[in-house]
Design an enzyme around this catalytic site. Structure first.
Site, PDB file in Angstrom:
ATOM      1  N   SER A  95      42.976  78.502  40.713  1.00 57.26           N
ATOM      2  CA  SER A  95      42.180  77.874  41.770  1.00 57.26           C
ATOM      3  C   SER A  95      42.280  76.340  41.752  1.00 57.26           C
ATOM      4  O   SER A  95      43.337  75.795  41.985  1.00 57.26           O
ATOM      5  CB  SER A  95      40.736  78.351  41.643  1.00 57.26           C
ATOM      6  OG  SER A  95      39.965  77.846  42.681  1.00 57.26           O
ATOM      7  N   ASP A 240      44.135  77.655  45.581  1.00 55.91           N
ATOM      8  CA  ASP A 240      44.374  79.015  46.070  1.00 55.91           C
ATOM      9  C   ASP A 240      43.740  79.253  47.437  1.00 55.91           C
ATOM     10  O   ASP A 240      43.675  80.396  47.911  1.00 55.91           O
ATOM     11  CB  ASP A 240      43.899  80.065  45.059  1.00 55.91           C
ATOM     12  CG  ASP A 240      42.399  80.058  44.858  1.00 55.91           C
ATOM     13  OD1 ASP A 240      41.789  78.994  45.046  1.00 55.91           O
ATOM     14  OD2 ASP A 240      41.828  81.111  44.516  1.00 55.91           O
ATOM     15  N   ASP A 242      40.865  79.416  48.834  1.00 58.10           N
ATOM     16  CA  ASP A 242      39.658  80.159  49.212  1.00 58.10           C
ATOM     17  C   ASP A 242      38.557  79.184  49.619  1.00 58.10           C
ATOM     18  O   ASP A 242      37.507  79.584  50.102  1.00 58.10           O
ATOM     19  CB  ASP A 242      39.188  81.122  48.101  1.00 58.10           C
ATOM     20  CG  ASP A 242      38.940  80.454  46.774  1.00 58.10           C
ATOM     21  OD1 ASP A 242      39.276  79.263  46.622  1.00 58.10           O
ATOM     22  OD2 ASP A 242      38.403  81.127  45.870  1.00 58.10           O
TER      23      ASP A 242
HETATM   24 MG    MG Z   1      39.712  78.573  44.678  1.00 62.35          MG
END
Ligand code: MG
Length: 452
Positions: A95, A240, A242
């Site tokens: 992440s 990543d 998100d």
């Molecule tokens: Mg993330």
């Protein structure tokens, strides 16, 4: 030792996160699944991504699972795919962590993050080291699916008012930080009729320009470019994708708590129902819930807690004050690209994003961390002192003290020997005062706990 932190298994590559660990974690998953089912496996753009991905593929096949290699993908992209096409998923990502890190994260069959109980079961299998290794003729089938990101983007477009967005011909500057979002966000915005200017949109695991964490101080080029080009908005992902953070048309960073609140307000104007957020989030969410006359649920910190609560109470929206927004009609996980496009949907009626940010109640937030030598004892003493203050206390996650005009939250980090202290009030001065009160409480407790 607990293997799983707040967001999967994380650490420095080839020190803690090794191919051996990856093989055995995938074998643990295969054992947990009874050597039956299909697992989708993908990675972000980190240099060690391929090394770890192939190790997990190998481990999963050795237990008889069917494996689909989905290539380089944002976490929400593989989550969407797992929901529709697999029984579980593994994503190799760290992440927002710095370059030298990587991690292994499991995805449940419905596309949401693996439950804490599921992680504990996997951990038991891993430490016992007793894997269901199948005989030669039963090793799993393997295939590739190169269309996963395309599938994900198509579904985002179907979930928003694409026509309204297209009609505005937005100009958006995008900084995907050379992470997995480089493969999705610029293309998504182009498909939605936007004029897209990109920074750091080439996948590159050396992260040559900035760390994967999209902090305001890392986004100076993006803010400059938004201003110079007269763009409607700037958008940046973490590694990543998100999460998303936004820059307004004047080049100003939009506080992620404000982003969360303005999205909650918009959703509630169209769809009334409960909303969910962690106790670390802003009072703005409570004000918006009150105005809409709906119930707000506070959870422990961590997107999995938010997502699971959302499923339980059939929430219309949820998310965290770090750019991690969850749209249940799309999927029960944080989705940076979806959040970005939803903001464009709001702007399609002619508003500017700076006006939108001003439309939510104003608060001031502060956040800091203090090292702690004895977290449990310190927290116990803080709790005792806080209970004596006469204010409302919430112990969902750490200790949150609701003063008459603001709040302080003291909570242990899930991954490091530190305590995090949050404060919020209506003015900057009061926020700083509350932060100081919180810090003093921790310091006093820490002294006592060390003496004990
Ligand atoms: Mg993330």
């Amino acid at each position: 030792m607990a293997l799983f932190g707040t967001n999967g298994v994380r650490g420095i590559v080839n020190e803690y996160i090794t191919p051996e660990l990856a093989v055995n974690l995938a074998r643990s998953l295969g054992t947990y699944m009874g050597s039956k089912g299909t697992v989708a496996i993908g990675c972000d753009t980190r240099i060690s991504g391929q090394m770890l991905k192939f190790a997990t593929i190998s481990g999963a096949l050795s237990t008889g699972l069917t494996v689909i290699d989905v290539g380089t993908v944002p976490t929400p992209s593989i989550q969407y795919y797992v929901r529709d096409h697999a029984d579980a998923g593994i994503v190799i990502t760290a992440s927002h962590n710095p370059r030298q890190y990587n991690g292994i994260k499991f995805i449940a069959g419905d596309g949401s993050e693996f439950s804490r109980d599921g992680e504990k079961d996997i951990e038991k299998i891993y430490y016992a080291g007793k894997y269901s290794i199948v005989s030669w003729e039963k090793t799993g089938n393997f295939s590739n699916d190169p269309g996963v990101n395309e599938y994900y983007l198509k579904n985002i477009i179907n979930s928003v008012n694409a026509e309204a967005i297209r009609s505005r011909r937005f100009k958006v500057v995008v900084d995907t930080g050379c992470g997995a979002g480089s493969l999705t966000l610029p293309f998504l915005l182009s498909k939605l009729g936007c004029q897209v200017l990109t920074l750091e949109a080439q996948p590159d695991g050396t992260f040559p320009w900035r760390n994967p964490e999209p902090l305001p101080e890392a986004l100076t080029e993006l803010t400059k470019l938004v201003k110079i080009t007269g763009a409607d908005m700037g958008a940046a992902h973490d590694g990543d994708a998100d999460r998303v953070v936004l820059i307004d048309e004047n080049g100003k960073f939009i506080n992620a708590e404000v982003l969360l609140a303005m999205m909650a307000k918009y959703i509630l104007e169209h769809d009334k129902g409960p909303i969910v957020t962690p106790v670390s989030s802003s009072q703005r969410m409570a004000d918006i819930a009150k105005d809409a006359d709906i119930k707000l649920y506070w959870t422990a910190v961590g997107s999995i807690n938010v997502a699971r609560k959302m499923m339980e109470v059939n929430a219309v929206f949820g998310g965290e004050g770090n750019g991690g927004l969850i749209f249940p009609k799309h999927q029960y996980c944080r989705d940076g690209a979806m959040a970005c496009v939803m903001v464009l949907e709001i702007l399609a009626n002619g508003k500017k994003i700076s006006d939108l940010a001003k439309s939510v109640p104003e608060y001031f937030n502060a956040k800091t961390k203090v090292p702690s030598k004895n977290i449990q004892a310190t927290m116990e003493i803080v709790k005792q002192e806080a209970s004596g203050l006469g204010f409302k206390i919430d112990t969902t996650d750490g200790i949150k003290i609701w003063y008459e005009d603001g709040w302080v939250l003291i909570r242990p980090s899930g991954t490091e020997p530190i305590l995090r202290v949050f404060a919020e009030a209506k003015t900057q001065d009061r926020t700083e005062e509350l932060m100081q009160e919180g810090l003093n409480m921790v310091k006093r407790a820490e002294k006592v706990s060390i003496c004990e």
